[in-house]
Design an enzyme around this catalytic site. Structure first.
Site, PDB file in Angstrom:
ATOM      1  N   GLY A  31       0.825  -1.211   0.000  1.00  0.00           N
ATOM      2  CA  GLY A  31       0.000   0.000   0.000  1.00  0.00           C
ATOM      3  C   GLY A  31       0.857   1.258   0.000  1.00  0.00           C
ATOM      4  CG  HIS A  37       3.625   0.885  -5.175  1.00  0.00           C
ATOM      5  ND1 HIS A  37       3.623   1.976  -4.334  1.00  0.00           N
ATOM      6  CD2 HIS A  37       4.234  -0.119  -4.502  1.00  0.00           C
ATOM      7  CE1 HIS A  37       4.202   1.657  -3.202  1.00  0.00           C
ATOM      8  NE2 HIS A  37       4.589   0.403  -3.276  1.00  0.00           N
ATOM      9  N   GLY A 147       9.928  -4.614  -8.334  1.00  0.00           N
ATOM     10  CA  GLY A 147      10.751  -3.471  -8.713  1.00  0.00           C
ATOM     11  C   GLY A 147      12.231  -3.717  -8.435  1.00  0.00           C
ATOM     12  CD  GLN A 153      10.658  -7.313  -1.979  1.00  0.00           C
ATOM     13  OE1 GLN A 153      10.448  -7.212  -0.785  1.00  0.00           O
ATOM     14  NE2 GLN A 153       9.988  -6.605  -2.872  1.00  0.00           N
ATOM     15  CB  SER A 186       5.759   3.808   0.881  1.00  0.00           C
ATOM     16  OG  SER A 186       5.256   3.078  -0.201  1.00  0.00           O
TER      17      SER A 186
HETATM   18  O1  PAF Z   1       8.072  -4.841  -1.781  1.00  0.00           O
HETATM   19  C1  PAF Z   1       7.101  -4.858  -1.009  1.00  0.00           C
HETATM   20  O2  PAF Z   1       6.285  -3.951  -0.988  1.00  0.00           O
HETATM   21  C2  PAF Z   1       6.939  -6.031  -0.045  1.00  0.00           C
HETATM   22  O3  PAF Z   1       8.161  -6.484   0.412  1.00  0.00           O
HETATM   23  C3  PAF Z   1       6.093  -7.178  -0.616  1.00  0.00           C
HETATM   24  C4  PAF Z   1       6.792  -7.822  -1.811  1.00  0.00           C
HETATM   25  C5  PAF Z   1       4.727  -6.672  -1.038  1.00  0.00           C
HETATM   26  C6  PAF Z   1       5.904  -8.277   0.435  1.00  0.00           C
HETATM   27  O4  PAF Z   1       5.224  -7.791   1.548  1.00  0.00           O
END
Ligand code: PAF
Length: 283
Positions: A31, A37, A147, A153, A186
């Protein structure tokens, strides 16, 4: 735009779409949506017939309680942004459904999570891998977009998908920047005006590093100290880490051979920002 809150309804909807031969593209988020996003939505649309976005602020990936408490949230605005950008389904589950009483499973990706954010945010990637594995089983997408700003990640998710045989293509999406170069996040909303102004040094120091390496600099140590001086030179930026890494394994390297990853995490005030770039030599 459909809004689905129940896990069983989301699974049923995805099964239905799959039976209709629709390709499902997935954009997982926590969010506080911004252009970064929404650019992932654009990428998902190119690769699929139906775009599902999840909005779930996952508590298990926050190793710092204040960070979770301060994380911005505005679900109504998120719905407006997602709908305007063409998201078809928003999945926004409740925490008690994602982690019901008695929940015991954990998904851990090992080697690639040891350095960078994994070293300074213990438990973070276990929280990410666990929730993403759950979301994959609920949304059952064909493609999922992540991203490149959260480069570690992205690599963790690629490893997860490979090791656990998820039949999902992971699609990377480029970093989206503010006009002054600050990577969209964010957390940018939490910066004080002074910190916000000074934080653009992160991207400028990445650009400096890119140029240095292009003109022949091979020493990771020199690049790291040059970037560090620029960030601390603002008087407000504090380094969490600056590393030059192998692009695939994320192992630290001392001599830069093309291509390498330069990754930064730095505090501006009490806000932790991350960014990265690719270092390519002219060889
Ligand atoms: O990148 C994010 O916003 C978070 O790490 C994700 C992939 C939604 C997992 O909670």
């Amino acid at each position: 735009m459909e809004i689905i809150k129940e896990i069983s309804l989301m699974q049923a909807r995805s099964n239905e779409l799959r039976l209709q031969n629709k390709k499902i593209g997935f954009v997982p988020t926590m969010g506080a949506l911004h252009e970064g996003h929404l650019s992932l939505v654009d990428v998902a649309k190119k690769h699929s017939d139906i775009v599902v976005m999840s909005i779930y602020l996952n508590p298990t990936q926050f190793n710092n309680k204040d960070d979770l408490k301060n994380y911005p949230a505005d679900l109504e605005q998120d719905f407006r942004f997602a709908s305007a950008r063409g998201v078809d389904i928003v999945f926004c589950p409740l925490s008690e459904d994602i982690y019901p009483k008695g929940f015991q499973a954990r998904v851990e990706v090992d080697g690639i999570t040891k350095g960078l954010c994994g070293a300074t945010r213990p438990g973070h990637f276990m929280g990410v891998a666990t929730v993403v594995a759950k979301l994959f089983n609920i949304v059952m997408p064909h493609k999922a977009v992540f991203g490149e700003k959260d480069f570690q990640q992205l690599q963790v998710i690629r490893q997860l998908v490979k090791d656990l045989n998820f039949d999902i293509d992971i699609v990377p999406a480029p970093i989206v920047r503010e006009k002054d170069g600050l990577a969209m996040s964010s957390r940018n909303k939490l910066l004080s005006p002074e910190a916000r102004e000074k934080a653009s040094i992160i991207n400028r120091s990445l650009e400096w590093a890119e140029k240095e390496v292009k003109s022949g600099e091979k020493s990771a140590k020199k690049i790291i100290s040059g970037v560090g001086e620029r960030i601390t030179g603002t008087g407000i930026g504090e380094i969490d880490y600056i590393k030059v890494c192998n692009l695939n394994t994320l192992d630290e390297i001392s001599e830069i051979s093309s291509p390498a990853l330069l990754a930064i995490a730095a505090f501006f005030g009490n806000v932790r920002l991350i960014d990265n770039c690719l270092l390519s030599t002219n060889d």
